[in-house]
Design a protein around this motif. Structure first.
Motif, PDB file in Angstrom:
ATOM      1  N   GLN A   1       0.837  -1.185   0.000  1.00 31.14           N
ATOM      2  CA  GLN A   1       0.000   0.000   0.000  1.00 31.14           C
ATOM      3  C   GLN A   1       0.884   1.251   0.000  1.00 31.14           C
ATOM      4  OE1 GLN A   1      -2.848  -0.137   3.184  1.00 31.14           O
ATOM      5  NE2 GLN A   1      -3.625  -2.148   2.602  1.00 31.14           N
ATOM      6  N   ALA A   2       0.267   2.387  -0.251  1.00 27.28           N
ATOM      7  CA  ALA A   2       0.989   3.660  -0.227  1.00 27.28           C
ATOM      8  C   ALA A   2       0.266   4.637   0.688  1.00 27.28           C
ATOM      9  CB  ALA A   2       1.105   4.240  -1.631  1.00 27.28           C
ATOM     10  N   TYR A   3       0.997   5.187   1.640  1.00 29.60           N
ATOM     11  CA  TYR A   3       0.505   6.288   2.464  1.00 29.60           C
ATOM     12  C   TYR A   3       1.012   7.570   1.812  1.00 29.60           C
ATOM     13  CZ  TYR A   3      -0.600   3.305   6.572  1.00 29.60           C
ATOM     14  OH  TYR A   3      -1.129   2.369   7.433  1.00 29.60           O
ATOM     15  N   ILE A   4       0.111   8.379   1.291  1.00 32.66           N
ATOM     16  CA  ILE A   4       0.483   9.597   0.571  1.00 32.66           C
ATOM     17  C   ILE A   4       0.180  10.804   1.450  1.00 32.66           C
ATOM     18  CG2 ILE A   4       0.099  11.004  -1.475  1.00 32.66           C
ATOM     19  CD1 ILE A   4      -0.952   8.493  -2.881  1.00 32.66           C
ATOM     20  N   GLU A   5       1.236  11.483   1.905  1.00 31.45           N
ATOM     21  CA  GLU A   5       1.021  12.711   2.668  1.00 31.45           C
ATOM     22  C   GLU A   5       1.004  13.903   1.716  1.00 31.45           C
ATOM     23  OE1 GLU A   5       2.779  15.605   6.188  1.00 31.45           O
ATOM     24  OE2 GLU A   5       3.588  13.565   5.989  1.00 31.45           O
ATOM     25  N   ILE A   6      -0.120  14.604   1.667  1.00 31.49           N
ATOM     26  CA  ILE A   6      -0.230  15.826   0.876  1.00 31.49           C
ATOM     27  C   ILE A   6       0.327  16.977   1.705  1.00 31.49           C
ATOM     28  CG2 ILE A   6      -1.800  17.452  -0.221  1.00 31.49           C
ATOM     29  CD1 ILE A   6      -3.629  15.162  -0.921  1.00 31.49           C
ATOM     30  N   LEU A  31      -6.896   2.884  -6.030  1.00 32.33           N
ATOM     31  CA  LEU A  31      -7.852   3.520  -5.118  1.00 32.33           C
ATOM     32  C   LEU A  31      -8.032   2.732  -3.829  1.00 32.33           C
ATOM     33  CD1 LEU A  31     -10.883   4.977  -7.121  1.00 32.33           C
ATOM     34  CD2 LEU A  31      -9.276   6.198  -5.646  1.00 32.33           C
ATOM     35  N   ASN A  32      -7.942   1.422  -3.912  1.00 33.19           N
ATOM     36  CA  ASN A  32      -8.152   0.587  -2.733  1.00 33.19           C
ATOM     37  C   ASN A  32      -6.867   0.303  -1.967  1.00 33.19           C
ATOM     38  OD1 ASN A  32     -10.949   0.300  -3.262  1.00 33.19           O
ATOM     39  ND2 ASN A  32     -10.517  -1.339  -4.728  1.00 33.19           N
ATOM     40  N   ASP A  33      -5.768   0.868  -2.428  1.00 35.54           N
ATOM     41  CA  ASP A  33      -4.469   0.550  -1.825  1.00 35.54           C
ATOM     42  C   ASP A  33      -3.723   1.792  -1.356  1.00 35.54           C
ATOM     43  OD1 ASP A  33      -4.518  -2.346  -2.302  1.00 35.54           O
ATOM     44  OD2 ASP A  33      -4.418  -1.777  -4.414  1.00 35.54           O
ATOM     45  N   VAL A  34      -4.456   2.861  -1.136  1.00 31.69           N
ATOM     46  CA  VAL A  34      -3.840   4.135  -0.763  1.00 31.69           C
ATOM     47  C   VAL A  34      -4.510   4.685   0.492  1.00 31.69           C
ATOM     48  CG1 VAL A  34      -3.869   6.581  -1.454  1.00 31.69           C
ATOM     49  CG2 VAL A  34      -2.893   4.865  -2.976  1.00 31.69           C
ATOM     50  N   LEU A  35      -3.705   5.301   1.340  1.00 29.23           N
ATOM     51  CA  LEU A  35      -4.204   6.093   2.457  1.00 29.23           C
ATOM     52  C   LEU A  35      -3.643   7.499   2.291  1.00 29.23           C
ATOM     53  CD1 LEU A  35      -5.686   6.131   5.281  1.00 29.23           C
ATOM     54  CD2 LEU A  35      -3.412   5.819   6.285  1.00 29.23           C
ATOM     55  N   VAL A  36      -4.525   8.477   2.080  1.00 27.95           N
ATOM     56  CA  VAL A  36      -4.104   9.870   1.961  1.00 27.95           C
ATOM     57  C   VAL A  36      -4.096  10.487   3.349  1.00 27.95           C
ATOM     58  CG1 VAL A  36      -4.647  12.128   1.002  1.00 27.95           C
ATOM     59  CG2 VAL A  36      -4.989  10.079  -0.383  1.00 27.95           C
ATOM     60  N   ILE A  37      -2.970  11.093   3.732  1.00 24.59           N
ATOM     61  CA  ILE A  37      -2.821  11.674   5.058  1.00 24.59           C
ATOM     62  C   ILE A  37      -2.380  13.126   4.945  1.00 24.59           C
ATOM     63  CG2 ILE A  37      -2.376   9.492   6.252  1.00 24.59           C
ATOM     64  CD1 ILE A  37       0.597  10.001   6.028  1.00 24.59           C
ATOM     65  N   ALA A  38      -2.693  13.916   5.977  1.00 19.48           N
ATOM     66  CA  ALA A  38      -2.295  15.328   5.978  1.00 19.48           C
ATOM     67  C   ALA A  38      -2.532  15.912   7.358  1.00 19.48           C
ATOM     68  CB  ALA A  38      -3.074  16.124   4.933  1.00 19.48           C
ATOM     69  N   PHE A  39      -1.740  16.933   7.681  1.00 13.39           N
ATOM     70  CA  PHE A  39      -2.010  17.734   8.876  1.00 13.39           C
ATOM     71  C   PHE A  39      -3.126  18.734   8.613  1.00 13.39           C
ATOM     72  CE2 PHE A  39       2.374  16.389   9.825  1.00 13.39           C
ATOM     73  CZ  PHE A  39       2.213  15.964  11.139  1.00 13.39           C
ATOM     74  N   ASP A  40      -3.330  19.086   7.361  1.00 14.39           N
ATOM     75  CA  ASP A  40      -4.404  19.988   6.949  1.00 14.39           C
ATOM     76  C   ASP A  40      -5.679  19.164   6.818  1.00 14.39           C
ATOM     77  OD1 ASP A  40      -6.207  21.655   5.680  1.00 14.39           O
ATOM     78  OD2 ASP A  40      -4.870  22.205   4.031  1.00 14.39           O
ATOM     79  N   TRP A  41      -6.483  19.157   7.879  1.00 10.19           N
ATOM     80  CA  TRP A  41      -7.674  18.302   7.880  1.00 10.19           C
ATOM     81  C   TRP A  41      -8.699  18.768   6.866  1.00 10.19           C
ATOM     82  CZ3 TRP A  41      -8.728  17.253  13.811  1.00 10.19           C
ATOM     83  CH2 TRP A  41      -7.602  16.622  14.347  1.00 10.19           C
TER      84      TRP A  41
END
Length: 254
Positions: free
Chosen positions: A108-113, A142-152
C-alpha cells in the motif's frame, strides 16, 4: 479490520536509503513492510513530485523553493546528494506516478499531501487534491492508498472528491492539545468532519487510553515515527493498527 499491525516504511526508510527516492522504496520492498509512506509537493508547472521539504537544500544538490522551479529543473537534481555516508548513484526526485507504479500489487501507499510554503506564507498547491486523486485512479490503486495530511480541510476535500479513497488525519501537538478541556471530544469532532477512517498520531502522544478511545469510535490508530525496536514491540503488543518507521529493517525482528 486489520488482523495485525501494519508495518510502514517512512519515506521509504529514511535511515536506510535517501528518503523519498526510488532507491529507498525499492529497499523497503525487500523488507517485511505492508506500506510505504511518501510526501507530495507540486512544481511551478503543476507536476507532483515526491519530496518532504518545501525547499531543496536538505536532500538535494539544488537550492530554493519547489514552487520557484519547473519539473524539468527539479528532475535534474540529485535527491541523494546529502545522504549520510554517501550513495553510489544519483537519484532523481520521483514523480508520484513512478512511486505508485512501483508499489502497485506489492504494498500500500501512504500519501502525505504537503502544504505549500513560500516567502513565509503557508497555503495549498493549486489542484493538488484533484491531481493526487487522478494519479491514484490512473494507477489503479484507489483501494491501496491512504491519503494523510495535517491539513484536515484538505482531507475533507479529498473525501468529497473521491469517497472511496481512505484518509487519515495526522495529529501532533501543533494540531491537537491532549491537555485541553474536552480534548478527546475536540479530536473526534474534527476527525469526523474529515470523513477519515484513520488517526495517525505522533508516537509522543500515545496512551493506551487514547488507543481504546480511538478504537471504540471505530477509527484505526497509526503511530509515527517509531525507530526503536523496544518501542515498536510495545506499540504492536498494545494493538495499534500501523507503525511507521525510518528503520523498516527492524520489522524483521517483530
Amino acid at each position: 479490520m486489520i488482523a495485525r499491525t501494519q508495518y510502514v516504511a517512512h519515506r521509504g526508510g529514511a535511515e536506510l536509503a535517501p528518503e523519498n527516492t526510488l532507491a529507498a522504496f525499492q529497499t523497503a520492498l525487500t523488507l517485511p513492510v505492508d506500506a510505504i509512506e511518501l510526501d507530495v509537493h507540486m512544481t511551478r508547472d503543476g507536476q507532483t513530485l515526491v519530496i518532504h521539504d518545501n525547499v531543496l537544500e536538505r536532500c538535494t544538490d539544488g537550492q530554493g523553493n519547489i514552487l520557484d522551479f519547473d519539473f524539468s529543473h527539479l528532475r535534474s537534481l540529485n535527491a541523494a546528494a546529502h545522504f549520510p555516508g554517501g550513495w553510489p548513484e544519483r537519484q532523481q526526485i520521483p514523480t508520484l506516478r513512478e512511486v505508485l507504479d512501483l508499489a502497485r500489487g506489492r504494498v500500500q501507499a501512504y500519501i502525505e499531501i504537503k502544504p505549500s510554503k513560500h516567502n513565509g506564507v503557508v497555503g495549498r498547491y493549486p489542484n493538488i487534491a484533484e491531481t493526487v486523486i487522478k494519479e491514484v485512479r490512473d494507477a489503479g490503486m484507489l483501494n491501496d492508498v491512504l491519503v494523510i495530511a495535517f491539513d484536515w480541510g484538505m482531507l475533507e476535500l479529498v473525501k468529497s472528491l473521491e469517497p472511496a479513497i481512505q484518509a487519515g488525519a495526522l495529529v501532533d501537538l501543533e494540531v491537537w492539545d491532549p491537555q485541553a478541556e474536552h480534548a478527546l471530544d475536540t479530536l473526534f469532532k474534527g476527525v469526523k468532519r474529515t470523513g477519515c477512517s484513520w488517526i495517525n498520531l505522533s508516537e509522543r502522544l500515545f496512551t493506551e487510553d487514547l488507543l481504546e478511545a480511538v478504537h471504540s469510535r471505530g477509527y484505526k490508530l497509526g503511530l509515527w515515527t517509531v525507530d526503536v525496536l523496544e518501542d515498536l514491540r510495545r506499540f504492536a503488543a498494545a494493538g495499534v493498527d500501523s507503525l511507521t518507521s525510518d528503520r523498516p529493517d527492524l520489522f524483521t525482528k517483530l
